[in-house]
Every structure is written in structure tokens, then in C-alpha cells.
Design an enzyme around this catalytic site. Structure first.
Site, PDB file in Angstrom:
ATOM      1  N   TYR A 301       0.843  -1.227  -0.178  1.00  0.00           N
ATOM      2  CA  TYR A 301      -0.041   0.144   0.183  1.00  0.00           C
ATOM      3  C   TYR A 301       0.864   1.291  -0.179  1.00  0.00           C
ATOM      4  O   TYR A 301       0.378   2.214  -0.487  1.00  0.00           O
ATOM      5  CB  TYR A 301      -0.949   0.016   1.457  1.00  0.00           C
ATOM      6  CG  TYR A 301      -2.115  -0.888   1.039  1.00  0.00           C
ATOM      7  CD1 TYR A 301      -3.357  -0.750   0.442  1.00  0.00           C
ATOM      8  CD2 TYR A 301      -1.648  -2.565   1.585  1.00  0.00           C
ATOM      9  CE1 TYR A 301      -4.180  -1.601   0.212  1.00  0.00           C
ATOM     10  CE2 TYR A 301      -2.704  -3.236   1.352  1.00  0.00           C
ATOM     11  CZ  TYR A 301      -4.028  -3.002   0.747  1.00  0.00           C
ATOM     12  OH  TYR A 301      -4.878  -4.003   0.658  1.00  0.00           O
ATOM     13  N   GLU A 362      -2.762  -7.469  -3.201  1.00  0.00           N
ATOM     14  CA  GLU A 362      -3.656  -6.464  -2.867  1.00  0.00           C
ATOM     15  C   GLU A 362      -2.859  -5.153  -3.097  1.00  0.00           C
ATOM     16  O   GLU A 362      -1.509  -5.198  -3.048  1.00  0.00           O
ATOM     17  CB  GLU A 362      -3.671  -6.411  -1.255  1.00  0.00           C
ATOM     18  CG  GLU A 362      -4.756  -7.536  -0.952  1.00  0.00           C
ATOM     19  CD  GLU A 362      -5.027  -7.557   0.885  1.00  0.00           C
ATOM     20  OE1 GLU A 362      -4.757  -6.389   1.270  1.00  0.00           O
ATOM     21  OE2 GLU A 362      -5.259  -8.427   1.177  1.00  0.00           O
TER      22      GLU A 362
HETATM   23  C1  GBH Z   1      -4.469  -5.667   4.386  1.00  0.00           C
HETATM   24  O1  GBH Z   1      -3.618  -5.134   5.459  1.00  0.00           O
HETATM   25  C2  GBH Z   1      -5.311  -6.489   4.502  1.00  0.00           C
HETATM   26  O2  GBH Z   1      -5.070  -7.724   4.078  1.00  0.00           O
HETATM   27  C3  GBH Z   1      -6.843  -6.137   3.984  1.00  0.00           C
HETATM   28  O3  GBH Z   1      -7.703  -6.996   4.746  1.00  0.00           O
HETATM   29  C4  GBH Z   1      -7.092  -4.865   4.504  1.00  0.00           C
HETATM   30  O4  GBH Z   1      -8.417  -4.395   4.114  1.00  0.00           O
HETATM   31  C5  GBH Z   1      -6.243  -3.895   3.429  1.00  0.00           C
HETATM   32  O5  GBH Z   1      -4.966  -4.044   3.809  1.00  0.00           O
HETATM   33  C6  GBH Z   1      -6.341  -2.413   3.827  1.00  0.00           C
HETATM   34  O6  GBH Z   1      -6.009  -2.117   5.142  1.00  0.00           O
HETATM   35  O7  GBH Z   1       0.540   1.260   8.952  1.00  0.00           O
HETATM   36  O8  GBH Z   1       1.590   3.206   8.048  1.00  0.00           O
HETATM   37  O9  GBH Z   1       2.968   1.509   9.131  1.00  0.00           O
HETATM   38  C7  GBH Z   1      -2.691  -4.299   5.191  1.00  0.00           C
HETATM   39  C8  GBH Z   1      -2.007  -4.050   6.591  1.00  0.00           C
HETATM   40  C9  GBH Z   1      -0.823  -1.834   5.731  1.00  0.00           C
HETATM   41  C10 GBH Z   1       0.115  -3.253   7.548  1.00  0.00           C
HETATM   42  C11 GBH Z   1       0.100  -0.805   5.784  1.00  0.00           C
HETATM   43  C12 GBH Z   1       1.170  -2.583   7.348  1.00  0.00           C
HETATM   44  C13 GBH Z   1       2.221  -0.165   6.739  1.00  0.00           C
HETATM   45  C14 GBH Z   1       2.152   0.847   6.695  1.00  0.00           C
HETATM   46  N1  GBH Z   1      -0.685  -3.161   6.426  1.00  0.00           N
HETATM   47  N2  GBH Z   1       1.036  -1.155   6.975  1.00  0.00           N
HETATM   48  S1  GBH Z   1       1.923   1.861   8.396  1.00  0.00           S
END
Ligand code: GBH
Length: 459
Positions: A301, A362
Site C-alpha cells: 500500500y 492487494e
Molecule cells: C491489508 O492489510 C489486509 O490484507 C486487508 O484485509 C485490508 O483491508 C487492507 O490491507 C487495507 O488495510 O501502517 O503506516 O506503518 C494491510 C496492513 C498496511 C499493515 C500497511 C502495514 C504499513 C504502513 N498493512 N502497514 S503503516
């Protein structure tokens, strides 16, 4: 679609797979129907103060009752693949033992519906909804849970393996372990960093135990992989302490799971960097965990931008990140939009790990979307997010990344875990009071890209 978009579509090789992803607890609803048992997310959501405004997945996007409508929607968007997850408590309400056939029937119908429309199912066997009875025995902190998971995986493979050829054992074990057992912002809400390390080990063990059992029950051309949440780590400056902290952040955010699964060992010094004891590794565990897989699924992401700590050496999970950059764009989750991060991550995985195939399982963004009530949802920032990240994929492929497909998160707005329904990631808008589905501008844009891709590759 602009002419640049058409050119982008043509940059992808023949056979590239375009899809969208969801997860059981986030969309299904039907939470207590047809014999479904309860999961740690039912329990967590029912605990006051854990989820935004006390929301839960009891109804969610009501997908459980809208299979036909939703598969039709996927077909209308031109999706080549759909990634969804299986709710373990629908299949084994007690976590192990008695099989609830009504639960298997639901996914059986979904798979048949997809295949009838030419959409390839990508099945995630665990996207965070652990059966509550297993958590009562300690959940992933207990070694037995890995064996229960492998048994569950086999039950599902036996039922769907004649039609499903693409399997993802776990979704983001980092999140299950650290967010669930380490800091407790996800279910089961445990706050114990040592428990997170132990849970992580048992998640990986469950993965490794499941791989051959899934293969044994699905077609010879089947592929089995795992999905990790990964983020490329950048240095904010050239200071030696920044270089040091970049390595720490990378060990924690990426290598915790990459190294055991793809190299067969934990990162040198990792437990010490966390100030923790080694997890309970038994003889043969790392060989099981590093059982060769057919692909690596990448969820991404944003990036991590690290600023070295001058006063002290931080623990690996306490590295300092750069404060929000005024000129950068952030999503509703507070995550920086940094499209090159995905490209650089894919190239790094290609260079440092012997992965034969990659999928982005994703990628997407939450923005404040509004439906104007007459069938239109304008989400230009999501269109931009998708366009720029997909452009990064094309660059990564040109530079040698073995990327075979891309799944946008998410097909539809859904229950965003601790954030409840306040964050919308869909390319399809859900009007929760009426459960009406409205394709957003980004959904039409994505459908247009897929159409252009298909035209470019049709003789
Ligand atoms: C995913 O998690 C999941 O698989 C999904 O179910 C969920 O809906 C989707 O993403 C959206 O959240 O938090 O700024 O340190 C993603 C979880 C996102 C955890 C990014 C680590 C790192 C950036 N991850 N995060 S930060």
C-alpha cells in the site's frame, strides 16, 4: 481512458492476470448462518472500544446472500481473476473436528459461479478469522494451531481442489502476529511482543505443513503460495544511523517472514534486534516452513521512509519514520501515496529472493467517497493511485520482475477491521443501508484498462 492509459494496457504481456480481492469477514455477513461458528473477529468486534463505533462484520456487504449479483458484477468489470478467502469457522465451527458441509457448499457455489463466467478463483485459506475455540486454547501462540490449520486447509482442498488451482495459504501473517498478538490493535487483541514472535513462527509452520496437503488434493498444474504484506524501506538521509535503522525496519517489516519462508532461516540477529527470545523452533521446522512454493503474493500500500535515531539504537519495531511530508499525498488511512515503492519492492524481491513468480495480491487506497444518489461515485484520487501503481508494475516487468498478475484491493467497500466501515477501499461503492452496489469511476477506469488489454492481445 486516455491514450497513455491505452499504451499502459499494451505494456503488459499476454496472459497477465487482472483481478480484484476481498476477504471473508470483511464482506460476507451472514455471520451466524448455516452453522458458522464464531471467530476471533466476532469476539474482538463485540469487545467495547476495539473497533471504530463498535461496528462488526455481522452484515458487512451481505455478500453471503448476494453471490449471483456479485459474480455478475465481477463479470461486468471484465475481471480475469477473483481473490477471496474462506471463513475457517464456516467449515469447522469448532476449529477442528466436525465438518459443516453447508459452509463448504457456499464456497462451492461461489467457485462454480466464477468458473461459469471465466473468472479464475484465487483462494486464500486464512485471512484472519481464527475459530474462537482455538483462541481459547491460546490461538497462534500454541504450536497445535499450526496442525489444526493444516487439517482445515486439507478439508477445503479436498472439496474445491477439483476446480481451484490457485491457493494462498495465509494472508499477511505479519499482521496476524504483530497487530493481533504483539500490539493488540487486531483480534485477538493480545499485547505481548514475545507472543507475536511465537505466533509468527506457528503461522509459518502452519503454512509449511499445509502446502503439500493442498497439492495432494488439487490438480497437477495447481500453484500454492503465500501472501505477505511488504513495504520497500527508504533512507531519509545518508547518516550511518539511518542506514542502520533502514536495515532494522526491513528486518522487522519484510524479512521476518521472507527469510524463513524463502531462505529457510531467520534473519541473523533478528530476535536480539527485537530484544526478545527466539520463538520455540523445533528440529525440522525451518525445512517445513521453507517448503518450495509456486509464487509469492505481495500486498503493498505504501513505503517506509526511515530517519535514523541518533540518541539510541532502536528495537527493530521501534524505528523512527519521517513525519508526513507536506508535498506528498496521503490516503484516508494516513498512508503516503508513493507509486515507485511498489515497483522498487518487486525489483528487490526479484533480486534478493529466488522467487519464480510474483503476484500483487492487494494494492489500493481508501479515500472519502460519496455517492450522489444517482449512480455516480467520483473518486479521481483512486483512479490516479491505480494508474500510477500499475505503471510501476509495467516498469518492474520490463526490468525483469516475474510478475504474473495484479489484484486491486478491493472489489467493494467493506469492513476495514479496527476502522470499521469508516474507510472505503472499493472500486465498487456499497450503500450499506440498502446494500446497493455502485461502480465507482475507478471501477469503470479499471474495467476500461482490462478491456484495452484484452483487445491488444486478441488476434
Ligand atoms: C491489508 O492489510 C489486509 O490484507 C486487508 O484485509 C485490508 O483491508 C487492507 O490491507 C487495507 O488495510 O501502517 O503506516 O506503518 C494491510 C496492513 C498496511 C499493515 C500497511 C502495514 C504499513 C504502513 N498493512 N502497514 S503503516
Amino acid at each position: 481512458l486516455t491514450s497513455a492509459d491505452l499504451e499502459l494496457a499494451r505494456a503488459f504481456p499476454e496472459g497477465f492476470l487482472w483481478g480484484a480481492a476481498t476477504a471473508s469477514y470483511q464482506i460476507e455477513g451472514g455471520a451466524f448462518e448455516d452453522g458458522r461458528g464464531s471467530s476471533i473477529w466476532d469476539d474482538f468486534s463485540a469487545t467495547p472500544g476495539k473497533v471504530f463505533q463498535g461496528e462488526n462484520g455481522n452484515v458487512a456487504a451481505d455478500h453471503y446472500h448476494r453471490l449471483a449479483e456479485d459474480t455478475e458484477l465481477m463479470s461486468s468489470l471484465g475481471l480475469g481473476a477473483y481473490r477471496f478467502s474462506i471463513a475457517w469457522p464456516r467449515i469447522l465451527p469448532e476449529g477442528r473436528g466436525a465438518i459443516n458441509n453447508a459452509g463448504l457448499d457456499f464456497y462451492d457455489r461461489l467457485v462454480d459461479g466464477l468458473l461459469a463466467k471465466g473468472i479464475t478463483p484465487y483462494v486464500t485459506l486464512y485471512h484472519w478469522d481464527l475459530p474462537s475455540p482455538l483462541q481459547q486454547e491460546g490461538g497462534w501462540v500454541k504450536r497445535e494451531t499450526a496442525f489444526a490449520y493444516a487439517d482445515f486447509a486439507e478439508v477445503v482442498a479436498k472439496r474445491l481442489g477439483d476446480r481451484v488451482t490457485n491457493w494462498i495459504t495465509l494472508n499477511e501473517p505479519w499482521c496476524s502476529a504483530y497487530l493481533g498478538y504483539g500490539i493488540g490493535i487486531h483480534a485477538p487483541g493480545v499485547q505481548d511482543r514475545q507472543a507475536a514472535l511465537d505466533a509468527g513462527h506457528h503461522l509459518m509452520l502452519g503454512h509449511g505443513l499445509a502446502v503439500p496437503r493442498i497439492r495432494a488434493h488439487s490438480a497437477p498444474n495447481s500453484q500454492v503460495g503465500i501472501t505477505l504484506n511488504l513495504a520497500h524501506v527508504y533512507a531519509n538521509d545518508e547518516r550511518p544511523e539511518t542506514q542502520r535503522d533502514v536495515a532494522l525496519a526491513d528486518a522487522f517489516s519484510n524479512r521476518w517472514f521472507l527469510d524463513p519462508i524463502l531462505r529457510g532461516h531467520y534473519t541473523e540477529g533478528f530476535f536480539e534486534q527485537l530484544g526478545l527470545n527466539a520463538p520455540p523452533v523445533q528440529d525440522g521446522d525451518l525445512a517445513t516452513i521453507s517448503t518450495p512454493i509456486d509464487f509469492l503474493g505481495v500486498n503493498n500500500y505504501t513505503r517506509l521512509l526511515v530517519k535514523g535515531n541518533t540518541e539510541r539504537i532502536p528495537l527493530a519495531d521501534q524505528v523512527s519514520l519521517v513525519a508526513p511530508i507536506p508535498s506528498a499525498c496521503y490516503t484516508e488511512m494516513g498512508w503516503e501515496v508513493y507509486p515507485n515503492g511498489l515497483r522498487d519492492l518487486l525489483l528487490r524481491l526479484t533480486k534478493d529472493y529466488a522467487v519464480s513468480k510474483l503476484y500483487v495480491t492487494e494494492n489500493g487506497a481508501a479515500f472519502k467517497d460519496a455517492w450522489n444518489g444517482n449512480g455516480h461515485v467520483s473518486d479521481p484520487r483512486r483512479v490516479d493511485y491505480l494508474r500510477t501503481h500499475i505503471a510501476g508494475l509495467a516498469e518492474a516487468i520490463q526490468q525483469g520482475a516475474p510478475l504474473r498478475g495484479y489484484f486491486v484491493w478491493s472489489l467493494m467497500d467493506n469492513f476495514e477491521w479496527a476502522e470499521g466501515y469508516s474507510k472505503r477501499f472499493g472500486i465498487v461503492y456499497i450503500d450499506y443501508p440498502t446494500q446497493k452496489r455502485v461502480v465507482k469511476e475507478s471501477g469503470y477506469w479499471y474495467a476500461g484498462l482490462l478491456k484495452a488489454f484484452n483487445q491488444a492481445h486478441s488476434k
